[in-house]
Enzyme design. Structure first.
Site, PDB file in Angstrom:
ATOM      1  N   ALA A 242       0.813  -1.220   0.000  1.00  0.00           N
ATOM      2  CA  ALA A 242       0.000   0.000   0.000  1.00  0.00           C
ATOM      3  C   ALA A 242       0.843   1.265   0.000  1.00  0.00           C
ATOM      4  O   ALA A 242       0.350   2.331   0.365  1.00  0.00           O
ATOM      5  CB  ALA A 242      -0.946  -0.007   1.202  1.00  0.00           C
ATOM      6  N   ALA A 243       2.082   1.167  -0.422  1.00  0.00           N
ATOM      7  CA  ALA A 243       2.951   2.338  -0.359  1.00  0.00           C
ATOM      8  C   ALA A 243       2.434   3.478  -1.222  1.00  0.00           C
ATOM      9  O   ALA A 243       2.412   4.638  -0.803  1.00  0.00           O
ATOM     10  CB  ALA A 243       4.369   1.955  -0.779  1.00  0.00           C
ATOM     11  N   GLY A 244       2.042   3.180  -2.447  1.00  0.00           N
ATOM     12  CA  GLY A 244       1.561   4.224  -3.330  1.00  0.00           C
ATOM     13  C   GLY A 244       0.291   4.878  -2.832  1.00  0.00           C
ATOM     14  O   GLY A 244       0.113   6.102  -2.934  1.00  0.00           O
ATOM     15  N   ASP A 245      -0.622   4.085  -2.282  1.00  0.00           N
ATOM     16  CA  ASP A 245      -1.865   4.638  -1.753  1.00  0.00           C
ATOM     17  C   ASP A 245      -1.610   5.473  -0.503  1.00  0.00           C
ATOM     18  O   ASP A 245      -2.241   6.515  -0.292  1.00  0.00           O
ATOM     19  CB  ASP A 245      -2.850   3.509  -1.432  1.00  0.00           C
ATOM     20  CG  ASP A 245      -3.296   2.783  -2.690  1.00  0.00           C
ATOM     21  OD1 ASP A 245      -3.353   3.417  -3.758  1.00  0.00           O
ATOM     22  OD2 ASP A 245      -3.567   1.571  -2.604  1.00  0.00           O
TER      23      ASP A 245
END
Length: 343
Positions: A242-245
């Site tokens: 979930a890094a991008g989110d």
């Protein structure tokens, strides 16, 4: 407090942890399995709420056990769920394989998300009341476009994550204020593999672009301004799901609070660096106080002396577990992906 509306997906993530991802036709033995709430829309909503935003989620879940859990997880994170509809059938699911290096591969089954084809009663006013609308591409394009046009009509900043990557209608791009692709999505949209060239090409369609580059950090480009690169923090990545989110939710909060883009990017990058050091999607997302504790005093992302870093309170951050800038492996939002799609 920054008001954020999210029009997007909610999925239950079915996550298998493996030493190495299987090749086509190969069977491997995994080490663990988890069922955790996710979906790019819901992930961005939770990230923004944990970081101090006032967030409303617009979307749909199925009339199943997953739908109940997805709604409860959003509410527990402080996200308003009155606009999250329950429809007949199954909730969306994301089937995720995470390897020992923290990389992942994902298959998304839309389920209830595919039933969201436009705005419903009250959605327009929810968008109008927001400082920013966050959009992704795990809903049908007609719904994404309807949200973007509503935001544009009300003067609300529209932030679009073009994932899963696909051809975007000119009308949608014209209603987008800030486009946040990863380097692979930027290449898919432009046909250019160099992120700088891709970002420059995207400025023909939108006024601002942030390309997330994974361990290389993020690249910001805007019309009439010199490009800016913000490096990633050096941490050990456990799960990049979930890094991008996390990055997008944090960026929306920071911009809504009036931070200049360079400082907003550094703060969002710090939030993403914290998220990759924990397993799962929403479970990995840091609170506002944790981001401040992670950033060294005097850095661009640190709070001003004497300021209150967070609504609410959290326990102390274990900096051995969460990493220390300058040590370990660079990790950042982008290349390895997010729940629901590579981001």
């Amino acid at each position: 407090m920054t008001a954020i509306a999210v029009l997007g997906s909610t999925n239950m993530d079915l996550v298998a942890y493996v030493p190495k991802a299987p090749r086509l036709g190969e069977t491997v033995t995994g080490t663990a399995f988890r069922t955790v709430p996710g979906g790019k829309g819901a992930n961005q909503a939770v990230a923004a709420a944990r970081l101090g935003g006032s967030v409303v989620m617009i979307g749909a879940v199925g009339a199943d056990e997953f739908g109940v859990r997805l709604r409860s997880a959003l509410a527990a994170a402080g996200v308003e769920t009155a606009a999250l509809r329950t429809v007949e059938g199954a909730s969306g699911t994301a089937h995720i394989t995470v390897d020992d290096e923290g990389g992942n591969s994902i298959v998304v089954i839309p389920g209830a998300n595919g039933r969201v084809t436009g705005l419903e009663a009250g959605d327009d006013s929810r968008i109008a009341a927001a400082d920013a609308l966050l959009l992704q591409l795990e809903l049908p394009l007609e719904a994404v476009l309807a949200g973007a046009l509503a935001a544009r009509a009300h003067g609300v900043r529209t932030v679009l994550t073009p994932a899963p990557a696909q051809r975007l209608p000119a009308e949608l791009l014209a209603a987008t204020d800030l486009l946040v692709p990863n380097e692979h999505e930027a290449a898919a949209l432009t046909g250019l593999t160099d992120p700088h060239r891709a970002a420059a090409a995207l400025l023909d369609e939108v006024p601002e672009v942030v390309v997330t580059l994974g361990a290389a950090g993020v690249l910001y480009a805007a019309r009439g301004r010199a490009p800016l690169t913000v490096p990633a923090s050096r941490v050990r990545a456990v799960d990049t799901t979930a890094a991008g989110d996390t990055f997008v939710g944090a960026l929306a909060v920071a911009l809504g609070e009036g931070r200049p883009m360079p400082l907003a990017l550094r703060w969002a990058s710090a939030a993403a660096a914290l998220s990759v050091q924990r397993p799962g999607a929403q479970d990995s997302m840091p609170t506002r106080a944790e981001v401040y504790a992670f950033t060294p005093p005097g850095s661009d992302a640190a709070p001003a002396p004497g300021s209150d870093p967070a609504p609410g309170s959290v326990g102390p951050v274990d900096r051995t577990a969460s990493g220390n800038p300058g040590r370990g492996t660079p990790a950042g939002p982008g290349s390895a992906g997010t729940s629901g799609a590579a981001s």
